[in-house]
Design an enzyme around this catalytic site. Structure first.
Site, PDB file in Angstrom:
ATOM      1  N   GLU A  43    -109.220  22.386 -54.306  1.00  0.00           N
ATOM      2  CA  GLU A  43    -108.941  21.101 -53.618  1.00  0.00           C
ATOM      3  C   GLU A  43    -108.919  19.932 -54.629  1.00  0.00           C
ATOM      4  OE1 GLU A  43    -112.120  19.947 -50.951  1.00  0.00           O
ATOM      5  OE2 GLU A  43    -110.852  18.517 -49.878  1.00  0.00           O
ATOM      6  N   LYS A 112    -105.086  18.077 -44.942  1.00  0.00           N
ATOM      7  CA  LYS A 112    -106.412  18.341 -44.354  1.00  0.00           C
ATOM      8  C   LYS A 112    -106.562  17.590 -43.026  1.00  0.00           C
ATOM      9  CE  LYS A 112    -111.194  18.344 -46.093  1.00  0.00           C
ATOM     10  NZ  LYS A 112    -111.970  17.977 -47.304  1.00  0.00           N
ATOM     11  N   CYS A 146    -111.356  23.109 -47.368  1.00  0.00           N
ATOM     12  CA  CYS A 146    -112.798  22.836 -47.413  1.00  0.00           C
ATOM     13  C   CYS A 146    -113.467  22.721 -46.030  1.00  0.00           C
ATOM     14  CB  CYS A 146    -113.003  21.604 -48.286  1.00  0.00           C
ATOM     15  SG  CYS A 146    -114.598  21.566 -49.127  1.00  0.00           S
TER      16      CYS A 146
HETATM   17  O1  LIG Z   1    -118.666  21.051 -44.991  1.00  0.00           O
HETATM   18  C1  LIG Z   1    -119.244  20.931 -46.079  1.00  0.00           C
HETATM   19  O2  LIG Z   1    -120.457  21.138 -46.196  1.00  0.00           O
HETATM   20  C2  LIG Z   1    -118.494  20.558 -47.311  1.00  0.00           C
HETATM   21  C3  LIG Z   1    -117.141  19.999 -47.006  1.00  0.00           C
HETATM   22  C4  LIG Z   1    -116.551  19.300 -48.161  1.00  0.00           C
HETATM   23  O3  LIG Z   1    -117.156  19.164 -49.191  1.00  0.00           O
HETATM   24  C5  LIG Z   1    -115.185  18.795 -48.055  1.00  0.00           C
HETATM   25  O4  LIG Z   1    -114.507  18.991 -47.044  1.00  0.00           O
HETATM   26  O5  LIG Z   1    -114.726  18.195 -49.044  1.00  0.00           O
END
Ligand SMILES: O=C(O)CCC(=O)C(=O)O
Length: 261
Positions: A43, A112, A146
């Site tokens: 990402e 996203k 993520c």
């Molecule tokens: O859900 C999480 O604990 C991490 C999510 C995250 O770091 C993100 O989406 O950038």
């Protein structure tokens, strides 16, 4: 159908796209020695989470990222799951996953959907609205970014549409490594699909990241798992195994979507 995967678990330089393009190029060259069919980047691999400077460093219409990914894909005949990049548009900036096939054509973009408030994404980014399903070599896949993996209904929306493997690109912090592992394994088991999850390594001013990229089969078996440091993770996936698992325990025909969200 078998596919050799290489996940680039990069240590991303904070807010330095030029350095990150150079580092990715070196890692891609290294990964190519194993002759992968698919290369996956993490990402926001060009900028990291330098959100306050995105106005300056986000990629206008993702143009530079696309030139880079298309060149890598076409000259090496490899599909590029081009991680996500900060894509600047007239409407705002998106966290966008770019999928370029081995002919060098952009075949899908997924922005996203679920912005992660704990890391202030909602203050600097727009959430996407489209799904992450795409086809490669006549098979269906899905892309997620993520925090998206905490929403099983979003993942299910994609596997119910036929996705057999889920590519997850991430900057997941070490503080929640246990969640990362459990959620990824659960998404593979409950959707009876491959999960190919490429996380970053290293740290930025606010977080230490977990690494631990994972490639998991549709039975929940971890085929490969990274350490916490920068490395390339390799595994071969066999999409025929998805059909096998789905016919042994037919959850997609047994589910009762009239009764739940
Ligand atoms: O859900 C999480 O604990 C991490 C999510 C995250 O770091 C993100 O989406 O950038």
């Amino acid at each position: 159908m078998k596919l050799k995967i290489a996940c680039l678990q990069m240590d991303i330089a904070f807010g330095k796209p030029e350095d990150n393009f150079k580092a990715a190029e070196i890692m891609i060259k290294k990964a190519l020695r194993d002759k992968p069919d698919v290369i996956v980047l993490p990402e926001l691999w060009t900028t990291g989470y330098d959100l306050t400077r995105l106005g300056e460093i986000a990629d206008q219409d993702a143009e530079s990222s696309l030139v880079f990914l298309k060149k890598a894909a076409q000259s090496n005949r490899v599909h590029m799951i081009g991680g996500s990049v900060a894509k600047k548009t007239p409407e705002g900036i998106y966290n966008t996953l770019l999928i370029v096939d081995n002919q060098g054509d952009l075949i899908h973009e997924y922005s996203k959907l679920h912005l992660f408030k704990l890391m202030n994404e909602h203050l600097y980014l727009n959430g996407g609205t489209a799904k992450g399903v795409f086809s490669l070599e006549n098979r269906k896949f899905a892309g997620m970014i993520c925090y998206d993996i905490r929403f099983p209904e979003w993942v299910r929306t994609h596997t119910a549409e036929g996705a057999e493997a889920l590519f997850v690109v991430a900057e997941w912090p070490l503080a929640r490594l246990a969640h990362w592992r459990a959620l990824l394994i659960a998404r593979a088991i409950e959707n009876q699909c491959y999960v190919i999850a490429c996380n970053r390594s290293g740290s930025d001013p606010d977080n230490v990241f977990a690494g631990h990229s994972m490639i998991i089969d549709p039975w929940g078996v971890v085929l490969a798992e990274g350490s916490e440091t920068e490395e390339i993770l390799y595994a071969e996936i066999d999409l025929d195994k998805v059909k096998e698992v789905r016919s042994m325990i037919p959850i997609f025909t047994d589910r009762k979507p009239d009764y739940y969200y």
